[in-house]
Design an enzyme around this catalytic site. Structure first.
Site, PDB file in Angstrom:
ATOM      1  CG  HIS A 217      -1.716  -1.177   1.489  1.00  0.00           C
ATOM      2  ND1 HIS A 217      -2.806  -1.527   0.717  1.00  0.00           N
ATOM      3  CD2 HIS A 217      -1.628  -2.137   2.449  1.00  0.00           C
ATOM      4  CE1 HIS A 217      -3.353  -2.629   1.193  1.00  0.00           C
ATOM      5  NE2 HIS A 217      -2.661  -3.033   2.233  1.00  0.00           N
TER       6      HIS A 217
HETATM    7  O1  RIB Z   1      -5.296  -0.009   4.614  1.00  0.00           O
HETATM    8  C1  RIB Z   1      -3.909  -0.023   4.421  1.00  0.00           C
HETATM    9  C2  RIB Z   1      -3.256   1.067   5.216  1.00  0.00           C
HETATM   10  O2  RIB Z   1      -3.505   0.853   6.593  1.00  0.00           O
HETATM   11  C3  RIB Z   1      -1.720   1.071   5.073  1.00  0.00           C
HETATM   12  O3  RIB Z   1      -1.249   2.379   5.242  1.00  0.00           O
HETATM   13  C4  RIB Z   1      -1.277   0.226   6.229  1.00  0.00           C
HETATM   14  O4  RIB Z   1       0.045   0.555   6.665  1.00  0.00           O
HETATM   15  C5  RIB Z   1      -2.279   0.636   7.276  1.00  0.00           C
HETATM   16  O5  RIB Z   1      -1.820   1.856   7.849  1.00  0.00           O
END
Ligand code: RIB
Ligand code: CA
Length: 313
Positions: free
Chosen positions: A243
């Site tokens: 992500h």
């Molecule tokens: O949903 C994914 C996000 O939530 C990413 O930033 C992960 O690190 C958590 O913070």
């Protein structure tokens, strides 16, 4: 061209850690002015510690790390140990950091930096709940117009939720903060689950990190190996979705990504859909566009970039 000045706001988190390393592996393009930790994946005491662990791993103890907000604006903190483990960086064995945490509060660092720097000089790169950013905007409204751009990881449209059926974790944890940021008028680039779920660390990609023969490569392989459990079980995916590194990769090679400039609003009233990013992907409203909302990524190009930069550390 001088490197682009950025502040990374983060809740490490294995994927946050990889994003920080990608930025630190790209000093010709990015100058990390500082890292502000926020409560999110794990409590603040751990996210600020983990941010310092990552800086030490990259041998960049010159990067100032600040502790920001320890709770969302209007809700009690929701964490994600079920994804990231109890330390937030589960996977490899890690020593406690020795580099100091800065005295200044993370929110004050954001304010002071934006007041000091010329307008349009600083890009904010949030990759956790938006509490620090929103608090800085509330405390010092004068800084809002000075921000060059916000490139954030958060939200979802076609992929819907990963923490509830309707919401992505970062936005869900602090929807009021997200609303402040999405309504701020600052140019926004949003990396939602729609695109991050296409950036999967498959086994061959984990091997590429391991084969680097470096401590950093070994740690990234161990983190991504650990981090994939949740998504494999939930989505049957072939690896961990990276992500947060999508935000930094966009700053380095924006052509890797594609999306639409649309209106995105945040649900803050309904308990059922709290934190949903209501993205007008099909232009069915006349609401003003406020975000470049990404939908696709050249995954091979993304991993080639990531691998090349991580190998430099
Ligand atoms: O949903 C994914 C996000 O939530 C990413 O930033 C992960 O690190 C958590 O913070
Ligand atoms: Ca994160």
């Amino acid at each position: 061209m001088p490197p682009r000045k950025i502040i990374i706001d983060t809740d490490p988190g294995q994927d946050d850690a990889v994003a920080i390393l990608l930025a630190l592996g790209s000093p010709d393009e990015l100058e990390v002015l500082g890292i502000t930790a926020v409560a999110g994946n794990v409590p603040l005491a751990l996210t600020q510690k983990n941010a310092r662990i990552v800086c030490e791993l990259a041998d960049r103890t010159d990067i100032p790390v600040f502790a920001g907000c320890d709770a969302p604006l209007a809700h009690s903190l929701v964490t994600a140990e079920h994804v990231h483990g109890k330390t937030g960086l589960d996977g490899p064995q890690m020593d406690d950091p020795t580099m100091p945490l800065q005295e200044t509060h993370g929110v004050d660092f954001i304010i002071e930096t934006l007041r000091r720097e010329a307008a349009d000089n600083v890009t904010l790169v949030p990759m956790g709940p938006l509490t620090n950013i929103a608090t800085a905007f509330q405390k010092a409204p004068d800084i809002v117009e000075k921000v060059r751009e916000i490139v954030l990881m958060g939200g979802a449209y076609f992929e819907v939720g990963n923490i509830t059926p309707a919401a992505e974790f970062n936005i869900y944890v602090d929807p009021e903060a997200a609303e402040i940021v999405f309504k701020s008028g600052v140019p926004l680039v949003v990396m939602p689950l729609d695109v991050t779920h296409k950036a999967l660390v498959t086994a061959p990609r984990v091997d590429a990190f391991r084969k680097m023969g470096t401590r950093v490569g070994e740690m990234v392989a161990a983190w991504t190996d650990f981090f994939e459990r949740f998504d494999k079980a939930k989505y049957g995916s072939k690896g961990a979705p990276l992500h947060d590194p999508c935000t930094v990769a966009y700053l380095l090679q924006p052509e890797l990504f594609s999306g639409r400039t649309i209106n995105v609003e945040i649900e803050v009233k309904s308990p059922l859909t709290r934190g949903m990013t209501v993205a007008d992907w099909w232009y069915v409203t006349d609401r003003d566009a406020n975000a470049l909302f990404m939908g696709d990524v050249d995954a091979d190009g993304f991993f080639n970039l990531l691998t090349e930069r991580i190998a430099r550390l």
